[in-house]
Design a protein around this motif. Structure first.
Motif, PDB file in Angstrom:
ATOM      1  N   CYS A 145       0.848  -1.193   0.000  1.00 18.29           N
ATOM      2  CA  CYS A 145       0.000   0.000   0.000  1.00 18.29           C
ATOM      3  C   CYS A 145       0.880   1.238   0.000  1.00 18.29           C
ATOM      4  O   CYS A 145       1.675   1.447   0.922  1.00 18.29           O
ATOM      5  N   VAL A 164      -1.668  -1.168  -4.039  1.00 18.82           N
ATOM      6  CA  VAL A 164      -2.818  -0.277  -3.963  1.00 18.82           C
ATOM      7  C   VAL A 164      -2.347   1.091  -3.500  1.00 18.82           C
ATOM      8  O   VAL A 164      -1.292   1.233  -2.873  1.00 18.82           O
ATOM      9  N   LEU A 177      -8.815   0.399   4.800  1.00 16.16           N
ATOM     10  CA  LEU A 177      -7.669  -0.364   4.309  1.00 16.16           C
ATOM     11  C   LEU A 177      -7.477  -1.631   5.130  1.00 16.16           C
ATOM     12  O   LEU A 177      -7.375  -2.740   4.577  1.00 16.16           O
ATOM     13  N   TRP A 180     -10.128  -4.235   4.708  1.00 16.49           N
ATOM     14  CA  TRP A 180      -9.925  -4.946   3.434  1.00 16.49           C
ATOM     15  C   TRP A 180      -8.799  -5.977   3.582  1.00 16.49           C
ATOM     16  O   TRP A 180      -8.911  -7.098   3.075  1.00 16.49           O
ATOM     17  N   PRO A 203     -11.412  -4.062  -3.576  1.00 17.45           N
ATOM     18  CA  PRO A 203     -11.157  -3.068  -2.534  1.00 17.45           C
ATOM     19  C   PRO A 203     -12.284  -2.039  -2.473  1.00 17.45           C
ATOM     20  O   PRO A 203     -13.021  -1.853  -3.448  1.00 17.45           O
ATOM     21  N   ILE A 207      -9.668   2.879  -1.930  1.00 18.94           N
ATOM     22  CA  ILE A 207      -8.411   2.184  -2.193  1.00 18.94           C
ATOM     23  C   ILE A 207      -8.343   1.858  -3.679  1.00 18.94           C
ATOM     24  O   ILE A 207      -9.192   1.165  -4.224  1.00 18.94           O
TER      25      ILE A 207
END
Length: 211
Positions: A145, A164, A177, A180, A203, A207
Motif C-alpha cells: 500500500c 494499492v 484499508l 480490506w 477493494p 483504495i
C-alpha cells in the motif's frame, strides 16, 4: 491444523507522525477485531508485525491471532525509511517461522505479506537486494500500500504481487484499508493458501488497485 502466517510491515518514519500513525493504530485494531470474528481465521492465523523507520523492529513476534496484543505504535519526529532493513529482518524470521511440508506431514500454508509505506525506501540498494530474496520465499500473496501523496507505488512493484494506493491518510481511510486486509486474509484462509499469487477481494472505493 495448518497455520496461515501473516506478516505486516508498517512504515513508522517521521512523516507518519500525528494523525497517520494514530489512524494506523486504530486500523490495526480493526484488522485484528475483524479476523477474530472468523472462526477459521481464529484457529489458523498467526501474525507478526514489523515496523520500520531508522531501524526495523518486531513489535509483535509471531503470535496466534487469539493471543495477539497490539502495542501502541509510535514514530520518531523525523528520520529515514529503512524498508530494506525491514525486509532483511522479515526474511530471517520467515525462514525460522514457516513449517515446510515433508513427505510425511503437511506444513504451513504459504504465508501472506502486507507492506504499508508513505514514502520511498531510504536504503534503496539493500531494498533492491532484499526484494529479490523475499520474492523467492514463496509467499501466497504480497500486497503493498502506497499511502499518501509522497508514496511511490513504482518502488513497491519490485516486491509486491499487488499494489494499492491510499490517497488520504485519515482514520476512515486506514480503517477501510485494514478491514480490506482482513478480508484478504480470510479469503486466503478459505482458499487454503497456495504458492501462486492469490486473487484479491474487491477493494473499497477509497483504495485504488494500481498493480
Amino acid at each position: 491444523m495448518r497455520r496461515l502466517l501473516v506478516y505486516l510491515l508498517l512504515d513508522t518514519s517521521g512523516s507518519m507522525a500525528g494523525e497517520p500513525i494514530e489512524a494506523v493504530n486504530a486500523g490495526m485494531e480493526t484488522l485484528v477485531g475483524a479476523l477474530r470474528q472468523d472462526p477459521y481465521a481464529l484457529e489458523t492465523v498467526h501474525m507478526t508485525v514489523i515496523t520500520f523507520d531508522a531501524e526495523a523492529k518486531t513489535v509483535v513476534p509471531l503470535t496466534p491471532l487469539e493471543d495477539v496484543v497490539l502495542p501502541q505504535i509510535t514514530t520518531p519526529r523525523s528520520g529515514p525509511t529503512h524498508l530494506g532493513a525491514a525486509l532483511e529482518m522479515l526474511g530471517q524470521q520467515v525462514r525460522q517461522d514457516v513449517v515446510r511440508s515433508t513427505d510425511t506431514a503437511k506444513g504451513d500454508w504459504a504465508p501472506y505479506l502486507f507492506v504499508m509505506t508513505d514514502g520511498k525506501p531510504s536504503d534503496i540498494q539493500l531494498y533492491g537486494e532484499q526484494c529479490a530474496k523475499i520474492r523467492r520465499v514463496g509467499f501466497g500473496s504480497i500486497v503493498g500500500c502506497a499511502a499518501g501523496p509522497k508514496a511511490r507505488e513504482e518502488d513497491l512493484r519490485a516486491l509486491c504481487d499487488h499494489v494499492v494506493r491510499l490517497d488520504t491518510m485519515d482514520s476512515s481511510a486506514f480503517a477501510k484499508l485494514f478491514k480490506w486486509v482482513s478480508e484478504i486474509i480470510a479469503h486466503g484462509n478459505k482458499s487454503q493458501g497456495t504458492t501462486a499469487a492469490a486473487d484479491l477481494p474487491p477493494p473499497p472505493a477509497e483504495i485504488n488497485l494500481v498493480f
